[in-house]
Design an enzyme around this catalytic site. Structure first.
Site, mmCIF file in Angstrom:
data_model
loop_
_atom_site.group_PDB
_atom_site.id
_atom_site.type_symbol
_atom_site.label_atom_id
_atom_site.label_comp_id
_atom_site.label_asym_id
_atom_site.label_seq_id
_atom_site.Cartn_x
_atom_site.Cartn_y
_atom_site.Cartn_z
ATOM 1 N N ASN A 163 39.397 -8.037 2.028
ATOM 2 C CA ASN A 163 38.821 -6.772 1.551
ATOM 3 C C ASN A 163 39.933 -5.818 1.122
ATOM 4 O O ASN A 163 41.013 -5.771 1.731
ATOM 5 C CB ASN A 163 37.878 -6.134 2.579
ATOM 6 N N GLU B 225 40.285 -1.876 0.232
ATOM 7 C CA GLU B 225 39.608 -0.570 0.254
ATOM 8 C C GLU B 225 40.279 0.410 -0.686
ATOM 9 O O GLU B 225 41.353 0.137 -1.256
ATOM 10 C CB GLU B 225 39.578 -0.044 1.692
ATOM 11 N N CYS C 229 34.797 -6.218 -1.344
ATOM 12 C CA CYS C 229 34.729 -7.078 -0.156
ATOM 13 C C CYS C 229 35.558 -8.344 -0.355
ATOM 14 O O CYS C 229 35.778 -8.810 -1.480
ATOM 15 C CB CYS C 229 33.289 -7.500 0.111
ATOM 16 N N GLU D 80 34.772 -11.424 0.142
ATOM 17 C CA GLU D 80 34.062 -12.530 -0.513
ATOM 18 C C GLU D 80 34.184 -12.433 -2.029
ATOM 19 O O GLU D 80 34.388 -13.441 -2.711
ATOM 20 C CB GLU D 80 32.571 -12.499 -0.136
HETATM 21 N N1 THU Z 1 33.377 -6.033 4.021
HETATM 22 C C1 THU Z 1 33.718 -7.257 3.493
HETATM 23 O O1 THU Z 1 34.874 -7.482 3.086
HETATM 24 N N2 THU Z 1 32.750 -8.202 3.428
HETATM 25 C C2 THU Z 1 31.459 -8.030 3.847
HETATM 26 O O2 THU Z 1 30.627 -8.902 3.645
HETATM 27 C C3 THU Z 1 31.098 -6.808 4.549
HETATM 28 C C4 THU Z 1 32.063 -5.698 4.480
HETATM 29 C C5 THU Z 1 34.431 -5.001 4.100
HETATM 30 C C6 THU Z 1 34.269 -3.891 3.109
HETATM 31 C C7 THU Z 1 34.991 -2.752 3.803
HETATM 32 O O3 THU Z 1 36.377 -2.819 3.479
HETATM 33 C C8 THU Z 1 34.819 -3.048 5.275
HETATM 34 O O4 THU Z 1 34.404 -4.396 5.357
HETATM 35 C C9 THU Z 1 33.828 -2.165 5.983
HETATM 36 O O5 THU Z 1 32.628 -2.180 5.339
#
Ligand code: THU
Length: 154
Positions: A51, A53, A62, A64
């Site tokens: 992920n 941000e 995210c 994925e």
């Molecule tokens: N996040 C993911 O990387 N994958 C998911 O399926 C759920 C959420 C990340 C996004 C963000 O950086 C952090 O988790 C909190 O939501």
């Protein structure tokens, strides 16, 4: 153990390692939540993502979808499995946006998730996203240039 099962286990270990290494690279200063993902293509290549941000929160991507982008960039468009790991104690399922993103390249995908406590859960993408949105179900006639879509292009 058959040769197929051995190969399949080796691939699963590679998938898990790639997801875990990706998680170590997570850029998540705002949530503090680290996620790693790895996708396996039907051809057997493995691609990771973490992920990423952003100070403008909605810009966050995210793990994925970063992994999907890495696979597509390498020419992989047919996904077989995705492995997700995170800093949650429990195995986390992919968020709704990622479920739809995964369905573009792997409608029959197997989703595997591991929590920090070591517990593993598996689902099919169809379990997690029973009514996948497919444009071809709603738009009649040929569209777009050849090779633009995930299926029907090698
Ligand atoms: N996040 C993911 O990387 N994958 C998911 O399926 C759920 C959420 C990340 C996004 C963000 O950086 C952090 O988790 C909190 O939501």
């Amino acid at each position: 153990m058959t040769r197929y099962e051995m190969e399949s286990d080796t691939k699963l270990a590679e998938l898990r390692d790639t997801a875990r290494r990706a998680m170590e690279r997570a850029y998540s200063p705002y949530s503090g939540f680290c996620v790693g993902a790895a996708v396996e293509t039907r051809e057997g290549s493995v691609h990771g993502g973490c992920n990423v941000e952003n100070a403008s929160f909605s810009v966050t991507i995210c793990a994925e979808r970063v992994a999907i982008g890495a696979a597509v960039t390498s020419g992989g468009r047919k996904l077989k499995r995705v492995y997700v790991c995170s800093t949650s104690a429990e195995p986390v399922p992919p968020c709704g946006v990622c479920r739809q993103a995964l369905s573009e390249f792997g409608p029959d995908l197997e989703v595997i998730s591991e929590g920090m406590d070591g517990r593993v859960r598996t689902w099919t993408l169809a379990d997690l996203l029973p009514e996948q949105f497919r444009l071809e179900d709603h738009v009649a006639g040929p569209r777009s240039e050849p090779g633009a879509r995930a299926e029907g292009h090698s």
